[in-house]
Enzyme design. Structure first.
Site, short mmCIF file in Angstrom:
data_model
loop_
_atom_site.label_atom_id
_atom_site.label_comp_id
_atom_site.label_asym_id
_atom_site.label_seq_id
_atom_site.Cartn_x
_atom_site.Cartn_y
_atom_site.Cartn_z
N SER A 151 -19.00 -34.41 8.96
CA SER A 151 -17.64 -34.91 8.72
C SER A 151 -17.32 -35.90 9.83
O SER A 151 -18.09 -36.81 10.09
CB SER A 151 -16.66 -33.74 8.67
OG SER A 151 -15.35 -34.21 8.44
N HIS A 199 -18.24 -35.71 4.41
CA HIS A 199 -16.83 -35.90 4.07
C HIS A 199 -16.47 -37.35 4.37
O HIS A 199 -16.59 -37.81 5.51
CB HIS A 199 -15.93 -35.00 4.94
CG HIS A 199 -16.09 -33.55 4.65
ND1 HIS A 199 -15.45 -32.59 5.41
CD2 HIS A 199 -16.78 -32.88 3.71
CE1 HIS A 199 -15.76 -31.39 4.94
NE2 HIS A 199 -16.56 -31.54 3.92
N ASP A 256 -16.11 -26.24 7.03
CA ASP A 256 -16.92 -26.37 5.81
C ASP A 256 -18.38 -26.06 6.14
O ASP A 256 -18.95 -26.59 7.09
CB ASP A 256 -16.79 -27.79 5.25
CG ASP A 256 -17.15 -27.85 3.77
OD1 ASP A 256 -17.45 -26.81 3.18
OD2 ASP A 256 -17.11 -28.97 3.21
#
Length: 347
Positions: free
Chosen positions: A157, A184, A277
């Protein structure tokens, strides 16, 4: 990077204050106040917060607190939050996700990447002169276009693109392995990411395509908008639904979907990123017999995501992007030597 909103935390339980503060910090929020109701009411100057989080053992014991908040702030106040479970457990990570959902309902998307910042970091990595190591003579080079038997998921991310680029740049060409990259990202940034991250690299990013099978040397980028899985024939297939959870692609879901086909031949490396996540699915991969590695926190732009995965106890290696690349080469080399020894013994 844009300034993050300030959050005020009020709880009459010290442990809950600490866990709320840790969780909001993981999502990149600044905590401008954390204390019990009596401390807030005695505060000389009321803190300026964009949002207040209030969790009390018995709200009836603190009726004056509600009046005090309503008189002194126009910011949203979230009452009656669930008690935070023990950190590191699946219940805790699910509690964090529920908290994130409530925060984003009030403050907007928190994990939105600073695309310009990530691109700047990527260009800096690309501009650095670096020669990839040569393939060890113990490793049989992968035949061109050969299907990957082993797949590693690269999950990232905030701060991830530069870390993943560095990792790939330290791998020799010809390794018998394929990669699936779950980042992401804003969908509008995908084309730029693909072009810049693949520059001067032996491992080129490619977009997921319906019916495609992961080959050695691939870095298949998971799309942002809709969920993708791998069918019983090993082919990528798009699902007619968005990724579950707040961000796409969902790294947890990518781990589950890829491991569903590859089993213990599916492994994962979690790089720099905000939030948690990957922390729910990573222990399930370990149960398959897969390897789960994480980027060490000092080399991360944001270490919340790899730290969350490490907190589950399922990781077997932690390192910088360069160290992760070296460990992967060593792991593949050991597997090749083991296969060679088994062949000789069975001859």
């Amino acid at each position: 990077m844009t300034a993050r909103p300030g959050v005020g935390i009020v709880s009459d339980v010290v442990l809950q204050r600490h866990r709320l503060q840790a969780a909001t910090g993981k999502f990149g929020l600044e905590v401008c106040f954390s204390g019990d109701p009596s401390r807030l009411m005695a505060y000389p100057e009321f803190p300026e917060a964009a949002l207040w989080l209030v969790t009390l053992e018995d709200e009836a014991d603190h009726l004056a607190l509600f009046d005090h908040l309503l008189e002194n702030t126009e910011a949203p106040v979230l009452f009656g939050l669930d008690q935070a479970p023990k950190p590191g457990s699946t219940d805790y990570f699910r509690w964090e996700r529920r908290l994130l959902d409530k925060l984003e309902q009030q403050l907007g998307q928190l994990e939105e990447l600073d695309n310009a910042n990530d691109l700047e970091q990527l260009i800096e990595v690309v501009s650095q002169s670096h020669s990839a190591p040569e393939l060890s003579h113990w490793i049989t080079p992968a035949a061109p276009e050969s299907l990957a038997e082993d797949v590693w998921i690269l999950g990232a991310s905030l701060g991830g693109p530069a870390a993943v680029k560095t990792f790939l740049d330290h791998l020799p060409p010809g390794l018998p392995v394929g990669f699936v990259y779950a980042q992401h990202i804003d969908g509008n940034f995908t084309e730029v990411l693909t072009r810049v991250l693949g520059r001067h690299a032996h491992y080129q990013l490619k977009q997921a395509e319906e019916g495609y099978r992961v080959r050695n040397g691939d870095v298949v980028l998971m799309p942002v908008e809709r969920e993708w899985s791998i069918d019983s024939r090993g082919q990528l297939t798009e699902q007619n639904r968005p990724w579950p959870g707040p961000y796409g692609p969902s790294i947890d879901q990518v781990l589950l979907n890829v491991a569903d086909y590859y089993g213990k031949r599916c492994h994962a490396i979690l790089f720099s990123g905000m939030g948690n996540d990957g922390a729910i699915a990573a222990p399930l991969l370990k149960a398959y017999g897969s390897r789960v590695w994480v980027q060490e926190h000092r080399s991360c732009g944001n270490s919340s995501m790899p730290d969350s995965v490490a907190a589950t106890g399922c990781t077997s290696f932690t390192g910088t992007p360069e160290e992760l690349a070296k460990e992967l080469i060593k792991t593949i080399e050991n597997n090749c030597l083991l296969k060679s020894r088994q062949k000789r013994n069975s001859a």
